[in-house]
Design a protein around this motif. Structure first.
Motif, PDB file in Angstrom:
ATOM      1  N   SER A 197      55.632  49.339  46.916  1.00 20.36           N
ATOM      2  CA  SER A 197      54.815  49.241  45.452  1.00 20.36           C
ATOM      3  C   SER A 197      54.536  48.127  45.357  1.00 20.36           C
ATOM      4  CB  SER A 197      55.572  50.042  44.632  1.00 20.36           C
ATOM      5  OG  SER A 197      56.141  51.270  44.441  1.00 20.36           O
ATOM      6  N   ILE A 198      53.403  48.126  44.995  1.00 22.91           N
ATOM      7  CA  ILE A 198      53.253  46.419  45.060  1.00 22.91           C
ATOM      8  C   ILE A 198      53.053  45.306  43.548  1.00 22.91           C
ATOM      9  CG2 ILE A 198      51.881  44.090  45.209  1.00 22.91           C
ATOM     10  CD1 ILE A 198      51.326  45.228  47.848  1.00 22.91           C
ATOM     11  N   PHE A 199      53.963  44.952  42.974  1.00 23.46           N
ATOM     12  CA  PHE A 199      53.618  44.703  41.203  1.00 23.46           C
ATOM     13  C   PHE A 199      52.313  43.182  41.044  1.00 23.46           C
ATOM     14  CE2 PHE A 199      56.457  47.933  41.155  1.00 23.46           C
ATOM     15  CZ  PHE A 199      56.650  48.751  39.701  1.00 23.46           C
ATOM     16  N   ALA A 200      51.676  43.094  41.333  1.00 24.76           N
ATOM     17  CA  ALA A 200      51.129  41.650  41.340  1.00 24.76           C
ATOM     18  C   ALA A 200      51.054  40.654  39.487  1.00 24.76           C
ATOM     19  CB  ALA A 200      50.050  41.572  42.009  1.00 24.76           C
ATOM     20  N   ALA A 201      51.072  39.522  39.639  1.00 24.45           N
ATOM     21  CA  ALA A 201      51.010  38.783  38.124  1.00 24.45           C
ATOM     22  C   ALA A 201      50.018  38.622  38.032  1.00 24.45           C
ATOM     23  CB  ALA A 201      51.997  37.461  38.401  1.00 24.45           C
ATOM     24  N   ARG A 202      49.099  38.785  39.225  1.00 21.99           N
ATOM     25  CA  ARG A 202      47.452  38.050  39.148  1.00 21.99           C
ATOM     26  C   ARG A 202      46.949  38.460  40.821  1.00 21.99           C
ATOM     27  NH1 ARG A 202      50.012  33.281  39.622  1.00 21.99           N
ATOM     28  NH2 ARG A 202      48.749  32.845  41.356  1.00 21.99           N
ATOM     29  N   LEU A 203      45.195  38.613  40.204  1.00 24.76           N
ATOM     30  CA  LEU A 203      44.479  39.422  41.616  1.00 24.76           C
ATOM     31  C   LEU A 203      44.059  38.140  42.383  1.00 24.76           C
ATOM     32  CD1 LEU A 203      43.055  42.585  39.935  1.00 24.76           C
ATOM     33  CD2 LEU A 203      44.988  42.550  40.940  1.00 24.76           C
ATOM     34  N   PHE A 204      44.565  38.118  43.422  1.00 27.53           N
ATOM     35  CA  PHE A 204      43.567  37.209  44.318  1.00 27.53           C
ATOM     36  C   PHE A 204      42.524  36.865  44.284  1.00 27.53           C
ATOM     37  CE2 PHE A 204      42.593  35.024  48.722  1.00 27.53           C
ATOM     38  CZ  PHE A 204      42.571  34.025  47.577  1.00 27.53           C
ATOM     39  N   GLN A 205      42.032  36.345  43.829  1.00 25.16           N
ATOM     40  CA  GLN A 205      39.811  36.163  43.963  1.00 25.16           C
ATOM     41  C   GLN A 205      39.468  37.911  44.198  1.00 25.16           C
ATOM     42  OE1 GLN A 205      39.274  34.266  47.601  1.00 25.16           O
ATOM     43  NE2 GLN A 205      40.104  31.833  47.019  1.00 25.16           N
ATOM     44  N   TRP A 206      39.357  38.036  42.626  1.00 27.71           N
ATOM     45  CA  TRP A 206      39.679  39.233  42.990  1.00 27.71           C
ATOM     46  C   TRP A 206      37.789  40.339  42.868  1.00 27.71           C
ATOM     47  CZ3 TRP A 206      35.787  40.965  39.427  1.00 27.71           C
ATOM     48  CH2 TRP A 206      36.410  40.321  37.792  1.00 27.71           C
ATOM     49  N   GLU A 207      37.196  39.107  42.366  1.00 29.80           N
ATOM     50  CA  GLU A 207      35.961  39.196  42.395  1.00 29.80           C
ATOM     51  C   GLU A 207      34.919  39.302  44.329  1.00 29.80           C
ATOM     52  OE1 GLU A 207      37.145  36.061  41.650  1.00 29.80           O
ATOM     53  OE2 GLU A 207      37.046  35.932  39.543  1.00 29.80           O
ATOM     54  N   GLU A 208      35.386  38.878  44.887  1.00 29.76           N
ATOM     55  CA  GLU A 208      34.996  38.607  46.144  1.00 29.76           C
ATOM     56  C   GLU A 208      35.132  40.416  46.790  1.00 29.76           C
ATOM     57  OE1 GLU A 208      34.082  36.140  47.452  1.00 29.76           O
ATOM     58  OE2 GLU A 208      34.074  34.630  46.351  1.00 29.76           O
ATOM     59  N   ALA A 209      33.863  41.228  47.877  1.00 30.76           N
ATOM     60  CA  ALA A 209      33.935  42.065  48.371  1.00 30.76           C
ATOM     61  C   ALA A 209      35.396  42.489  49.317  1.00 30.76           C
ATOM     62  CB  ALA A 209      32.649  41.887  48.734  1.00 30.76           C
ATOM     63  N   GLU A 210      35.343  41.269  50.006  1.00 24.55           N
ATOM     64  CA  GLU A 210      35.916  41.828  51.195  1.00 24.55           C
ATOM     65  C   GLU A 210      37.854  41.747  50.928  1.00 24.55           C
ATOM     66  OE1 GLU A 210      37.216  37.206  52.071  1.00 24.55           O
ATOM     67  OE2 GLU A 210      36.437  38.029  54.002  1.00 24.55           O
ATOM     68  N   ILE A 211      37.650  41.203  49.389  1.00 26.79           N
ATOM     69  CA  ILE A 211      39.119  41.354  48.567  1.00 26.79           C
ATOM     70  C   ILE A 211      38.933  42.874  47.830  1.00 26.79           C
ATOM     71  CG2 ILE A 211      40.452  40.553  46.381  1.00 26.79           C
ATOM     72  CD1 ILE A 211      40.850  38.571  49.175  1.00 26.79           C
ATOM     73  N   GLN A 212      38.105  43.489  47.152  1.00 21.83           N
ATOM     74  CA  GLN A 212      37.792  44.582  46.973  1.00 21.83           C
ATOM     75  C   GLN A 212      39.011  45.242  48.418  1.00 21.83           C
ATOM     76  OE1 GLN A 212      35.264  45.613  44.377  1.00 21.83           O
ATOM     77  NE2 GLN A 212      35.178  43.547  43.456  1.00 21.83           N
ATOM     78  N   ILE A 213      37.441  45.818  49.301  1.00 25.02           N
ATOM     79  CA  ILE A 213      37.439  46.262  50.019  1.00 25.02           C
ATOM     80  C   ILE A 213      39.407  46.366  50.264  1.00 25.02           C
ATOM     81  CG2 ILE A 213      37.195  46.854  52.485  1.00 25.02           C
ATOM     82  CD1 ILE A 213      34.891  45.264  52.413  1.00 25.02           C
ATOM     83  N   GLY A 214      39.945  45.229  50.564  1.00 26.38           N
ATOM     84  CA  GLY A 214      41.607  45.448  51.306  1.00 26.38           C
ATOM     85  C   GLY A 214      42.615  45.773  50.147  1.00 26.38           C
ATOM     86  N   LEU A 215      42.515  45.831  48.786  1.00 30.04           N
ATOM     87  CA  LEU A 215      42.943  46.514  47.718  1.00 30.04           C
ATOM     88  C   LEU A 215      42.956  47.879  48.277  1.00 30.04           C
ATOM     89  CD1 LEU A 215      42.367  44.397  44.408  1.00 30.04           C
ATOM     90  CD2 LEU A 215      44.135  43.855  46.372  1.00 30.04           C
ATOM     91  N   LYS A 216      41.161  48.328  48.857  1.00 32.96           N
ATOM     92  CA  LYS A 216      40.963  49.712  48.394  1.00 32.96           C
ATOM     93  C   LYS A 216      41.817  49.606  48.896  1.00 32.96           C
ATOM     94  CE  LYS A 216      36.618  49.596  46.052  1.00 32.96           C
ATOM     95  NZ  LYS A 216      34.833  50.193  46.180  1.00 32.96           N
ATOM     96  N   ALA A 217      41.876  49.974  50.691  1.00 33.77           N
ATOM     97  CA  ALA A 217      42.601  49.643  51.789  1.00 33.77           C
ATOM     98  C   ALA A 217      43.623  50.520  51.630  1.00 33.77           C
ATOM     99  CB  ALA A 217      42.349  48.484  53.071  1.00 33.77           C
TER     100      ALA A 217
END
Length: 252
Positions: A179-199
């Protein structure tokens, strides 16, 4: 419609406010003995190339090539400096200067004799990221016969390369729940970041944004607080709701 317009204006004002305050924040951290911090986030593509080189995972074992690392790339400990925590974990939208990752972890191996493993990692973004270092350093004695329940409280969500690697580990090690609790989302606007979070989500990782109560828990559990309570910053709850909404949109 008017409410949404007002919300956008308030967020814009907060960004301008944070931009004006960031220099002051950095100076305060320096004055209290925290290490100097460079301005600006490292782009995820560069971070991926320099910090998160792909390692092969076979039969649940993380294969890492031995390399000679410069000193203090990864700092491991039991408690975080309170001024570093207040700066790095602040859930602002404008995160200039916050170019490290602080990772606080709890590990339950399902073995009462070992008890609960607890600690902190800090990276300098010059070598291995804290997320990768956790598996190579904190779980170096990984046992496929045990059931691991792991909780992270991190200053920001993983970069795309680290997210992909964590997902691979979770797929290979079925006895590991994260389980990961994050204070902020790192560069969440970037497509590759979103792909990583979905993975990560698809691999079974529970992704959450830290609530105000989570900040207080992390302060009490992982910070050298000298028994002083945490006074949450302005807009902490509103910023949580903002990031919570963004993460929900990404993972839907």
């Amino acid at each position: 419609m008017a409410d949404r317009k007002c919300m956008v204006m308030r967020r814009k004002e907060r960004k301008e406010k944070e931009a004006a305050k960031v220099t002051k924040d950095v100076k305060e951290v320096k004055n209290e003995g925290d290490k100097a911090m460079d301005n600006g986030e490292i782009p995820s593509a560069e971070a991926a190339a320099t910090n998160c080189a792909a390692d092969n995972i076979q039969n649940g074992d993380l294969q890492v090539e031995p390399v000679e690392l410069p000193p203090f790339e990864i700092i491991a400990g039991d408690r975080i400096d309170p001024f570093a925590f207040k700066f790095q974990f602040k859930n602002v939208e404008y995160s200039s200067g916050r170019n490290k990752t602080f990772l606080c972890y709890l590990v339950d191996k399902g073995n009462t004799a070992d008890g609960l493993l607890r600690g902190c990692l800090e990276d300098e973004h010059t070598g291995s990221h804290a997320e990768e270092a956790f598996f190579t350093q904190c779980l170096s004695d990984y046992d496929s016969a045990l059931k691991y329940t792991i909780t992270w409280y991190v200053s920001s969500s993983p970069c795309s390369a680290c997210a992909a690697k964590i997902a691979e580990v979770l797929k290979a090690r079925k006895n590991l729940k994260l389980s990961i609790f994050a204070a902020r989302l790192f560069q969440w606007e970037e497509a590759e970041i979103q792909i990583g979070l979905k993975a990560l989500h698809a691999a079974g990782c529970k992704l959450r944004v830290m609530k105000p109560l989570d900040f207080s828990y992390t302060w009490d559990t992982f910070v050298e607080n000298e028994e002083q309570p945490l006074n949450l910053w302005e807009d902490c709850k509103e910023n949580y709701e903002y990031y919570h909404e963004k993460l929900a949109d990404i993972l839907e």
